[in-house]
Design a protein around this motif. Sequence first.
Motif, PDB file in Angstrom:
ATOM      1  N   LEU A  15       2.513  10.123   4.128  1.00 14.21           N
ATOM      2  CA  LEU A  15       2.435   8.957   3.251  1.00 14.21           C
ATOM      3  C   LEU A  15       1.475   7.922   3.825  1.00 14.21           C
ATOM      4  CD1 LEU A  15       3.693   7.830   0.639  1.00 14.21           C
ATOM      5  CD2 LEU A  15       5.380   6.664   2.060  1.00 14.21           C
ATOM      6  N   LEU A  16       1.506   7.727   5.131  1.00 14.75           N
ATOM      7  CA  LEU A  16       0.618   6.749   5.765  1.00 14.75           C
ATOM      8  C   LEU A  16      -0.846   7.145   5.589  1.00 14.75           C
ATOM      9  CD1 LEU A  16       2.504   5.854   9.078  1.00 14.75           C
ATOM     10  CD2 LEU A  16       2.100   4.366   7.109  1.00 14.75           C
ATOM     11  N   ARG A  17      -1.134   8.430   5.732  1.00 14.70           N
ATOM     12  CA  ARG A  17      -2.516   8.891   5.580  1.00 14.70           C
ATOM     13  C   ARG A  17      -2.988   8.685   4.139  1.00 14.70           C
ATOM     14  NH1 ARG A  17      -5.788  12.235   8.558  1.00 14.70           N
ATOM     15  NH2 ARG A  17      -4.065  12.665   9.981  1.00 14.70           N
ATOM     16  N   VAL A  67       0.832  -1.206   0.000  1.00 13.89           N
ATOM     17  CA  VAL A  67       0.000   0.000   0.000  1.00 13.89           C
ATOM     18  C   VAL A  67       0.865   1.254   0.000  1.00 13.89           C
ATOM     19  CG1 VAL A  67      -1.788   1.262   1.247  1.00 13.89           C
ATOM     20  CG2 VAL A  67      -1.880  -1.224   1.136  1.00 13.89           C
ATOM     21  N   LEU A  68       1.970   1.235   0.760  1.00 14.43           N
ATOM     22  CA  LEU A  68       2.867   2.394   0.767  1.00 14.43           C
ATOM     23  C   LEU A  68       3.479   2.619  -0.613  1.00 14.43           C
ATOM     24  CD1 LEU A  68       4.726   1.952   4.181  1.00 14.43           C
ATOM     25  CD2 LEU A  68       2.972   3.641   3.608  1.00 14.43           C
ATOM     26  N   GLY A  69       3.824   1.521  -1.282  1.00  7.42           N
ATOM     27  CA  GLY A  69       4.352   1.644  -2.633  1.00  7.42           C
ATOM     28  C   GLY A  69       3.353   2.282  -3.568  1.00  7.42           C
ATOM     29  N   GLY A  70       2.084   1.916  -3.434  1.00  4.11           N
ATOM     30  CA  GLY A  70       1.047   2.531  -4.257  1.00  4.11           C
ATOM     31  C   GLY A  70       0.916   4.017  -3.990  1.00  4.11           C
ATOM     32  N   ALA A  71       1.041   4.408  -2.711  1.00  2.00           N
ATOM     33  CA  ALA A  71       0.959   5.829  -2.368  1.00  2.00           C
ATOM     34  C   ALA A  71       2.127   6.600  -2.979  1.00  2.00           C
ATOM     35  CB  ALA A  71       0.946   5.997  -0.849  1.00  2.00           C
ATOM     36  N   LEU A  72       3.322   6.003  -2.989  1.00  2.00           N
ATOM     37  CA  LEU A  72       4.478   6.659  -3.596  1.00  2.00           C
ATOM     38  C   LEU A  72       4.292   6.802  -5.107  1.00  2.00           C
ATOM     39  CD1 LEU A  72       7.390   4.974  -1.621  1.00  2.00           C
ATOM     40  CD2 LEU A  72       6.755   7.393  -1.563  1.00  2.00           C
ATOM     41  N   VAL A  73       3.776   5.753  -5.745  1.00  2.00           N
ATOM     42  CA  VAL A  73       3.545   5.813  -7.191  1.00  2.00           C
ATOM     43  C   VAL A  73       2.558   6.925  -7.526  1.00  2.00           C
ATOM     44  CG1 VAL A  73       2.487   4.564  -9.126  1.00  2.00           C
ATOM     45  CG2 VAL A  73       4.184   3.426  -7.687  1.00  2.00           C
TER      46      VAL A  73
END
Length: 426
Positions: free
Chosen positions: A205-207, A63-69
């Motif tokens: 990023l977490l949010r 999920v964090l990777g998706g947020a970065l993308v």
Amino acid sequence: MTSDIRKLPTGFGRLWTAQTVSSLGDGVTHAALPLIALTLTRDPMALAVVTAAGTLPWLLFGVLGGALVDRWDRRHTMWIADTARAVLLAIAAAAAVLDGLSIPLLAAVAFLLGLGGLFFDTAATAYLPDLLRRDPALLERANSRLRGAQTAMSGFAGPPAGSALLALGRAVPLLTDAASFLVSALLVRTLPAMPRPAPEARESLLRQARAGATYVFRDRVLLGLALRPAVGNIAFLAVETVLALFARERLGIDTYGFGLLLTAEATGGLLGAGIASHLGRRLGTGAALTFTATVEGLAILGLASAPNPYVAGLALAVCGAGMGATMVLAPSLRQAIVPAHLMGRVASTSRMLAMCAAPVGAFLGGWLATTYDIRTPLYAAAFLLLAMTAVTASMTGNRRVEAALKAAAEDTAKGPAQEAVPDSGR
């Protein structure tokens, strides 16, 4: 009908070529990496560590990777991920030449390759709908071609090539995959630039990751699309865990015959990917997804009761066809209805759910086979697939799907600044 006859843009051809070349390299490494590990140890746990390391990035950073993308330029993310993987494999090949390979090094390589795959796959999933302007028909055609090429390269051509190249030296398959990633990176760099999604209010990023996951769970269509691979992975891993033993003890199949059995499934997958768009047009996307899921469950039921290898091969081919069609229709629908600024997070959330479910299925298959008999995991898998189909049929029915597509088209027409939040009753 207008969108059905429009040609895919030139940029898609380069993206397809990049992913096809990369999939061939993936197939080479998929076969060669465990065989290289076998030259270093015979400890099953050590071999399992190398295999498991490749899945950990999705479990830890999905999920964090998706947020970065969703924060980054998707095209740049793809070519940087491919370049990094090419360099990584070149370093591993150098270690092989210098006799410096070890199980920890191979596990690290597998982990970092998986991390690169996380960013590339998520970015590619988010980039494609922008390239095709979220046209549902074009997305189905594009995903059908991508899925077919991936199956052909990583399922048919890559593994035997990897085994053959390994005979020339441990560095050869690693360098081959490195070259495939380099070619892919160069092709991706030539793709047309897409406008970046409108920036959101500055949040942690977490949010942002949590917002992507919440979007999936609040939208019934997206939740239904996410549940299918999650429950499906439990069922299919339960089957995969005992399939070799089932083939030997119940069907009398030797090692060569088992390879042919798996080829039958891959052949079905190619067919399913090819007819997915036709099914979607004839039945409607929602009904087609329910149909393919039902086919998968009934095919596994047929495999469990197969009296001979020929019936078992046919059952696996039918199951592969259902899976191939599903893996074209479901991502295409998701790409058509999810706003651009959330695409990476939604895609990675769905993928992470599926990846987390896989170990559960493996454990379930082993436990059922040990506690009862070798066919029990197959019957349990068939029951899970059919039960999942019954639960998700209304969530992804034609009426909900059409409403979701209509809402997405209206949001796109308004512009990114006015993209709607998900309707929990959709």
